[in-house]
Write a protein that holds these residues in place. Structure first.
Motif, PDB file in Angstrom:
ATOM      1  N   LEU A   4       0.845  -1.200   0.154  1.00 44.71           N
ATOM      2  CA  LEU A   4       0.189   0.201   0.042  1.00 44.71           C
ATOM      3  C   LEU A   4       0.996   1.359   0.114  1.00 44.71           C
ATOM      4  O   LEU A   4       0.546   2.324  -0.717  1.00 44.71           O
ATOM      5  CB  LEU A   4      -0.890  -0.107   1.183  1.00 44.71           C
ATOM      6  CG  LEU A   4      -2.018   1.259   1.178  1.00 44.71           C
ATOM      7  CD1 LEU A   4      -2.992   1.277  -0.044  1.00 44.71           C
ATOM      8  CD2 LEU A   4      -2.723   1.101   2.307  1.00 44.71           C
ATOM      9  N   LYS A   5       1.712   1.287   0.916  1.00 42.38           N
ATOM     10  CA  LYS A   5       2.851   2.500   0.876  1.00 42.38           C
ATOM     11  C   LYS A   5       3.413   2.702  -0.652  1.00 42.38           C
ATOM     12  O   LYS A   5       3.478   3.733  -1.072  1.00 42.38           O
ATOM     13  CB  LYS A   5       4.088   2.246   1.780  1.00 42.38           C
ATOM     14  CG  LYS A   5       4.806   3.365   1.940  1.00 42.38           C
ATOM     15  CD  LYS A   5       5.602   3.170   3.210  1.00 42.38           C
ATOM     16  CE  LYS A   5       6.463   4.519   3.733  1.00 42.38           C
ATOM     17  NZ  LYS A   5       7.470   4.422   4.793  1.00 42.38           N
ATOM     18  N   ASP A  22      -8.398  10.815   2.900  1.00 39.20           N
ATOM     19  CA  ASP A  22      -8.377   9.858   1.825  1.00 39.20           C
ATOM     20  C   ASP A  22      -7.000   8.845   2.410  1.00 39.20           C
ATOM     21  O   ASP A  22      -7.199   7.829   1.785  1.00 39.20           O
ATOM     22  CB  ASP A  22      -7.829  10.766   0.902  1.00 39.20           C
ATOM     23  CG  ASP A  22      -8.697  11.395   0.055  1.00 39.20           C
ATOM     24  OD1 ASP A  22     -10.042  11.309   0.331  1.00 39.20           O
ATOM     25  OD2 ASP A  22      -8.477  12.359  -0.626  1.00 39.20           O
ATOM     26  N   TYR A  23      -6.185   9.492   3.172  1.00 39.09           N
ATOM     27  CA  TYR A  23      -5.312   8.398   3.634  1.00 39.09           C
ATOM     28  C   TYR A  23      -5.655   7.363   4.481  1.00 39.09           C
ATOM     29  O   TYR A  23      -5.580   6.134   4.134  1.00 39.09           O
ATOM     30  CB  TYR A  23      -4.146   9.413   4.165  1.00 39.09           C
ATOM     31  CG  TYR A  23      -2.942   8.259   4.756  1.00 39.09           C
ATOM     32  CD1 TYR A  23      -2.064   7.726   4.115  1.00 39.09           C
ATOM     33  CD2 TYR A  23      -2.933   8.256   6.216  1.00 39.09           C
ATOM     34  CE1 TYR A  23      -0.889   7.073   4.462  1.00 39.09           C
ATOM     35  CE2 TYR A  23      -1.815   7.554   6.773  1.00 39.09           C
ATOM     36  CZ  TYR A  23      -0.743   6.829   5.920  1.00 39.09           C
ATOM     37  OH  TYR A  23      -0.152   6.146   6.601  1.00 39.09           O
ATOM     38  N   MET A  24      -6.389   7.828   5.211  1.00 38.25           N
ATOM     39  CA  MET A  24      -7.118   6.950   6.280  1.00 38.25           C
ATOM     40  C   MET A  24      -7.991   5.773   5.751  1.00 38.25           C
ATOM     41  O   MET A  24      -7.924   4.716   5.944  1.00 38.25           O
ATOM     42  CB  MET A  24      -7.889   7.445   7.471  1.00 38.25           C
ATOM     43  CG  MET A  24      -7.315   8.215   8.420  1.00 38.25           C
ATOM     44  SD  MET A  24      -8.223   9.085   9.676  1.00 38.25           S
ATOM     45  CE  MET A  24      -8.771   7.593  10.813  1.00 38.25           C
ATOM     46  N   THR A  25      -8.924   6.417   4.762  1.00 39.52           N
ATOM     47  CA  THR A  25      -9.690   5.613   3.966  1.00 39.52           C
ATOM     48  C   THR A  25      -9.056   4.520   3.337  1.00 39.52           C
ATOM     49  O   THR A  25      -9.458   3.153   3.369  1.00 39.52           O
ATOM     50  CB  THR A  25     -10.535   6.263   2.984  1.00 39.52           C
ATOM     51  OG1 THR A  25     -11.155   7.483   3.362  1.00 39.52           O
ATOM     52  CG2 THR A  25     -11.432   5.436   2.313  1.00 39.52           C
ATOM     53  N   GLY A  34      -6.116  -3.039   2.729  1.00 37.20           N
ATOM     54  CA  GLY A  34      -6.557  -1.995   3.681  1.00 37.20           C
ATOM     55  C   GLY A  34      -6.434  -3.074   5.078  1.00 37.20           C
ATOM     56  O   GLY A  34      -6.358  -4.315   5.044  1.00 37.20           O
ATOM     57  N   TYR A  35      -6.363  -2.020   6.244  1.00 40.54           N
ATOM     58  CA  TYR A  35      -6.229  -2.854   7.242  1.00 40.54           C
ATOM     59  C   TYR A  35      -7.303  -3.712   7.769  1.00 40.54           C
ATOM     60  O   TYR A  35      -7.241  -4.955   8.114  1.00 40.54           O
ATOM     61  CB  TYR A  35      -5.848  -1.707   8.422  1.00 40.54           C
ATOM     62  CG  TYR A  35      -5.681  -2.101   9.846  1.00 40.54           C
ATOM     63  CD1 TYR A  35      -4.471  -2.673  10.335  1.00 40.54           C
ATOM     64  CD2 TYR A  35      -6.569  -2.149  10.800  1.00 40.54           C
ATOM     65  CE1 TYR A  35      -4.294  -3.137  11.604  1.00 40.54           C
ATOM     66  CE2 TYR A  35      -6.276  -2.519  11.853  1.00 40.54           C
ATOM     67  CZ  TYR A  35      -5.407  -3.226  12.202  1.00 40.54           C
ATOM     68  OH  TYR A  35      -5.145  -3.416  13.692  1.00 40.54           O
ATOM     69  N   PRO A 262       1.262   1.922   6.397  1.00 34.53           N
ATOM     70  CA  PRO A 262       0.013   2.371   5.703  1.00 34.53           C
ATOM     71  C   PRO A 262      -0.592   0.820   5.602  1.00 34.53           C
ATOM     72  O   PRO A 262      -0.011   0.007   4.725  1.00 34.53           O
ATOM     73  CB  PRO A 262       0.196   3.145   4.767  1.00 34.53           C
ATOM     74  CG  PRO A 262       1.690   3.032   4.504  1.00 34.53           C
ATOM     75  CD  PRO A 262       2.534   2.808   5.677  1.00 34.53           C
ATOM     76  N   GLY A 263      -1.601   0.761   5.989  1.00 32.46           N
ATOM     77  CA  GLY A 263      -2.564  -0.551   6.005  1.00 32.46           C
ATOM     78  C   GLY A 263      -2.011  -1.657   6.803  1.00 32.46           C
ATOM     79  O   GLY A 263      -2.431  -2.900   6.759  1.00 32.46           O
TER      80      GLY A 263
END
Ligand code: SAH
Length: 354
Positions: A4-5, A22-25, A34-35, A262-263
């Motif tokens: 994701l990064k 947008d980053y959190m989404t 996604g997490y 991220p993720g």
């Protein structure tokens, strides 16, 4: 570097910096990376632990609160029993066990779960399958009938934007690229009508957070409760008004740099309960009440004592620690708050500050 990064760096290089929202989404809900899309994050082996995973008492006590409010409103039937972001389904399983002997409650209810994560939907199906739950992507497809809803640590997972006060304007905190790393930056300041009221209680250099997706969710559940009766109980960490920067990453039960993995880390932010109460119009909102105070008023200590009589060490020690963790002001008792939303013509729900 996570997949994701790599994708985020490529996107920012091509299209420019992105908002924190947008980053959190992308981090939380990206379909492949996604997490929440890729794992069950809860518990000792995961990244964080929530109140229902700490003790069965949390779901039991709050389940009985739901049933009491249902009785106080004349036991409407049929009704929707719903949860936003039910995690492993633990809270709802405990609530349903505790309410099994409330006459008519189970017979009148249909269970509805709003959940974005496929792995967590599977966990919920395992725990709650006997109650034939129906799943929803969003709150706006919940049935049009009386609604009794609970949301624990759901709103803190919704994407926020961050605005830094600069004179009479606001510079938005953006995420850009610095070499091979993600890095925070600022957009040029501009006036913002949505934050006009915050010019009165903030100073230059302070950050205010907004959570746009919370509004339509609260509006959807409030419309049903206003039309047909019901109750929404929102428990989360945060306060009456957004104050300061609260974006937080948790990975393996430790705080992490929100831009580092991220993720692969949970991202949350404090909940602005005032914004939720405003979005719930025309419902009435209870006073915002610390979790520890609410649980004590609803009798968690009596329940804790009853359970303690059936236990011996080390289970007893764990049980006593769990009670303390849920209620004590220095643990979750004060940081976490509860807000109830109910029709203006219904009795006030028990347990909240007068
Ligand atoms: N309420 C549970 C889980 C909290 S974690 C508990 O207390 O243990 C957050 C939950 O909200 C997870 O179930 C997650 O998958 C869900 N969630 C997060 N963002 C969501 C969204 N935008 N829509 C639906 N569910 C979401």
């Amino acid at each position: 570097m996570t997949a994701l990064k790599t994708a985020l760096l490529r996107q920012i290089r091509a299209q420019g910096p992105m908002t924190v929202a947008d980053y959190m989404t992308q981090c939380l809900l990206h379909p492949q990376h996604g997490y929440y899309a890729t794992r069950d994050p809860l518990g000792v082996a995961g990244d964080f632990t929530t109140a229902p995973e700490i003790s069965q008492m949390f779901g039991e006590v709050l389940g009985l609160l739901m049933a009491q409010v249902w009785l106080d409103q004349g036991a409407p039937a049929p009704f929707t029993l719903a949860e936003l972001g039910p995690g492993r389904g633990t809270l709802m399983a405990d609530a349903l066990r505790a309410t099994a002997r409330v006459p008519g409650f189970h017979a009148a209810c249909t269970l509805h779960l709003v959940e974005a994560s496929a792995p967590l939907r599977a966990a919920q199906a395992e725990r709650l399958g006997a109650f034939a739950p129906e799943w929803h992507d969003m709150a706006d497809t919940l049935p049009d009938q009386p609604l009794f809803l609970i949301a624990n640590e759901f709103f803190d997972a919704l994407p926020i934007r961050q605005f830094l006060r600069q004179g009479a304007g606001w510079a938005e905190r953006m995420i850009g690229v610095d070499g091979d790393a993600l890095a925070f930056g600022l957009s040029p300041p501009a006036p913002l009508a949505a934050l006009a009221h915050r010019l009165d209680d903030t100073q230059d250099g302070q950050i205010v957070e907004t959570c746009a997706p919370a509004r339509p969710i609260v509006a959807a559940l409030s419309a049903r409760i206003a039309a047909h009766g019901g109750f929404a109980l929102i428990v989360d960490y945060g306060d009456w008004r957004s104050r300061g920067e609260t974006l937080q990453a948790l990975r393996g039960h430790r705080f992490d740099d929100p831009l580092a993995h991220p993720g692969d880390a949970d991202l949350t932010a404090h909940v602005d309960f005032e914004a939720l109460a405003l979005a719930a119009c025309p419902l009435r909102a209870t006073p915002l009440t610390p979790q520890g105070v609410l649980l004590e008023r609803l009798g968690i200590t009596l329940r804790a004592q009853a359970l303690a009589r059936t236990l011996s060490s080390p289970a007893l020690d764990q049980h006593l620690a769990a009670h303390r963790r849920l209620t004590h002001a220095r643990e979750m008792g004060h940081l976490f708050k509860a807000l109830g939303l109910y029709p203006a013509d219904a009795p006030a729900p028990p347990g909240f500050d007068a």
